[in-house]
Write a protein that holds these residues in place. Structure first.
Motif, PDB file in Angstrom:
ATOM      1  N   LYS A 263      39.084  27.162 -37.904  1.00  0.00           N
ATOM      2  CA  LYS A 263      39.208  27.669 -36.536  1.00  0.00           C
ATOM      3  C   LYS A 263      39.591  29.145 -36.491  1.00  0.00           C
ATOM      4  CE  LYS A 263      41.359  23.180 -35.821  1.00  0.00           C
ATOM      5  NZ  LYS A 263      42.628  22.497 -35.496  1.00  0.00           N
ATOM      6  N   GLN A 294      29.307  22.855 -36.603  1.00  0.00           N
ATOM      7  CA  GLN A 294      30.529  23.530 -36.170  1.00  0.00           C
ATOM      8  C   GLN A 294      31.067  22.875 -34.894  1.00  0.00           C
ATOM      9  OE1 GLN A 294      32.363  25.752 -37.826  1.00  0.00           O
ATOM     10  NE2 GLN A 294      30.925  25.406 -39.507  1.00  0.00           N
ATOM     11  N   ILE A 297      33.440  24.137 -31.686  1.00  0.00           N
ATOM     12  CA  ILE A 297      33.013  24.633 -30.362  1.00  0.00           C
ATOM     13  C   ILE A 297      33.171  23.523 -29.329  1.00  0.00           C
ATOM     14  CG2 ILE A 297      31.131  25.606 -29.015  1.00  0.00           C
ATOM     15  CD1 ILE A 297      32.266  27.485 -31.146  1.00  0.00           C
ATOM     16  N   LEU A 307      33.550  32.072 -33.409  1.00  0.00           N
ATOM     17  CA  LEU A 307      32.720  31.556 -34.494  1.00  0.00           C
ATOM     18  C   LEU A 307      31.783  32.634 -35.030  1.00  0.00           C
ATOM     19  CD1 LEU A 307      31.741  29.202 -36.241  1.00  0.00           C
ATOM     20  CD2 LEU A 307      30.135  28.611 -34.391  1.00  0.00           C
ATOM     21  N   HIS A 311      31.396  34.238 -38.840  1.00  0.00           N
ATOM     22  CA  HIS A 311      30.135  34.408 -39.564  1.00  0.00           C
ATOM     23  C   HIS A 311      29.887  35.879 -39.911  1.00  0.00           C
ATOM     24  CE1 HIS A 311      28.662  30.340 -37.820  1.00  0.00           C
ATOM     25  NE2 HIS A 311      29.279  30.183 -38.975  1.00  0.00           N
ATOM     26  N   TYR A 330      23.575  26.987 -36.583  1.00  0.00           N
ATOM     27  CA  TYR A 330      24.730  26.099 -36.494  1.00  0.00           C
ATOM     28  C   TYR A 330      24.586  25.166 -35.301  1.00  0.00           C
ATOM     29  CZ  TYR A 330      26.701  29.112 -32.791  1.00  0.00           C
ATOM     30  OH  TYR A 330      26.906  29.820 -31.632  1.00  0.00           O
ATOM     31  N   PRO A 332      26.745  23.326 -32.433  1.00  0.00           N
ATOM     32  CA  PRO A 332      28.068  23.391 -31.780  1.00  0.00           C
ATOM     33  C   PRO A 332      28.505  22.054 -31.183  1.00  0.00           C
ATOM     34  CG  PRO A 332      26.405  24.138 -30.252  1.00  0.00           C
ATOM     35  CD  PRO A 332      25.671  23.746 -31.527  1.00  0.00           C
TER      36      PRO A 332
END
Length: 415
Positions: A263, A294, A297, A307, A311, A330, A332
């Motif tokens: 996180k 991920q 989110i 996020l 990255h 990704y 979410p």
């Protein structure tokens, strides 16, 4: 569509290779850089070419003449004095009335030009620049664009930066003739600073993000690398008209140390050896594509912006190690409910959350990937299921597995 090639520079950094010819006439495997460019243009039907020449430009004219021997038509503009990377465009004001392709004369490339043009026309900006990742972003200008491709920031080498997505200007552009009409006088100008960056506040500069092969000839070392890439066929194979091969990589536990639901950006740390592993992928000609679930989110534990900054940190750290990823996908979403602060719009069952293959299939469609010749690498059964469902070969890494980490896996499967 006309193509303008800027071939007037001296090439001081690469003069050690051959100081007797202009930079675009330096040869690779017996052929000038400029000839490789013209071959790529000709085979895709871009045969109407204007070459801007200056330093030792008579050598370019003597070699290519009117272009007939190369299947194209060539005109020349001669700089009587150095006009920088853009000043000579003023002379084109009455010769170009439609959008045109502008190419730096010191790069080797093989790209699907039609895709580039299509992207430009969809956006309706004044200019579109070709951007891509490279292995030295720390000494390159960084282009920041939004989800629609609109450029909102251009970081020069001297600008302060911390974490950033590894995307740099490759030296290929599509410009509206309106840019020419707005040039008021013949003078020395810099394409990036004086023209392209001025479009950003107006929202009229767009970026086309592609993993295709583009490399500049700035140093003898890069020149030698390009020669090897031509010999291996890598340059041609990276054109997106060709079927691509990819290595799909999970993120947590594969690229960075596993800490549960990551996180906070301070908790992101690359696993030892990852930079070397991804460098091997880059050198091989495979695309390196991250596909990661991920759910932080959906659970409300991190924002999209947080996020993306994580990255960005990943790409920055990889870049410092001479490695890069070509794309990142990704998911979410998270179907289970009951978390404090959760975001209802992401609490859905989807096709992108692994073990579903949606992330991999989206990448395959975007980059013309042959999944049967590609790999999915991760540290969980979920990753393996997603790879198998997408039609990839799979390799699981971790304690007790055949491969303990990404480096040993890549060294084996790509040897």
């Amino acid at each position: 569509m006309k193509t303008v090639i800027m071939a007037g520079g001296m090439g001081t950094r690469i003069a050690a290779v051959n100081a007797l010819v202009p930079k675009p006439m330096i040869t690779i495997l017996g052929k000038p850089i400029l000839e490789y460019q013209i071959e790529c243009l000709e085979k895709q039907g871009y045969t109407d070419i204007i070459i801007v020449i200056g330093y030792k430009g008579e050598q370019i004219q003597a070699y290519f003449r009117d272009g007939a021997d190369f299947g194209v038509n060539i005109e020349y503009i001669v700089e009587q004095s150095p006009l920088g990377t853009a000043g000579a465009l003023y002379i084109l004001k009455n010769r170009i009335e439609e959008e045109f392709l502008l190419i730096n004369g010191d790069i080797i490339f093989d790209i699907d030009i039609g895709r580039f043009v299509e992207h430009h026309r969809k956006k309706e900006g004044k200019a579109t620049i070709f951007i891509h990742p490279n292995d030295h972003p720390f000494d390159s200008g960084i282009i920041k664009a939004d989800m629609d491709g609109r450029v909102f920031q251009w970081l020069c080498k001297e600008d302060e930066r911390k974490w950033y997505k590894n995307r740099v200007n490759a030296g290929l552009h599509i410009l509206s003739p309106q840019i020419l009409y707005e040039m008021r006088e013949l003078k020395k100008m810099d394409m990036d600073r004086d023209i392209l960056r001025q479009l950003i506040p107006q929202g009229l500069l767009y970026a086309y993000d592609s993993p295709e092969y583009v490399k500049d000839m700035g140093t003898p070392e890069r020149l030698a690398e390009v020669e090897m890439d031509i010999l291996s066929g890598k340059v041609k194979k990276k054109n997106l008209r060709e079927k691509q091969r990819a290595v799909f990589l999970d993120r947590d536990g594969t690229i960075n140390e596993y800490v549960g639901f990551l996180k906070h950006i301070d908790d992101f740390k690359l696993i030892s050896g990852v930079e070397a592993a991804i460098r091997r992928i880059n050198k091989s000609g495979y695309l390196a594509i991250v596909v990661t679930n991920q759910p932080v989110i959906a659970r409300g534990e991190a924002t999209i912006e947080e996020l993306e900054e994580i990255h960005n940190k990943m790409e920055t750290l990889l870049g410092r190690g001479g490695a890069y990823i070509d794309a990142l996908y990704y998911c979410p979403h998270h179907p289970d409910k009951g978390y404090e602060g959760e975001r209802e719009e992401y609490k859905v069952k989807c096709e992108c959350r692994k073990p579903s293959p949606g992330l991999l299939l989206s990448a395959a469609k975007a980059y013309n990937i042959d999944m049967s010749r590609s790999w999915m690498i991760g540290d969980s059964d979920t990753d393996m299921e997603a790879g198998n469902a997408a039609g990839c070969k799979t390799a699981k890494i971790g304690k007790g597995e055949k491969y303990t980490d990404l480096l040993c896996c890549i060294q084996d499967i790509l040897q």
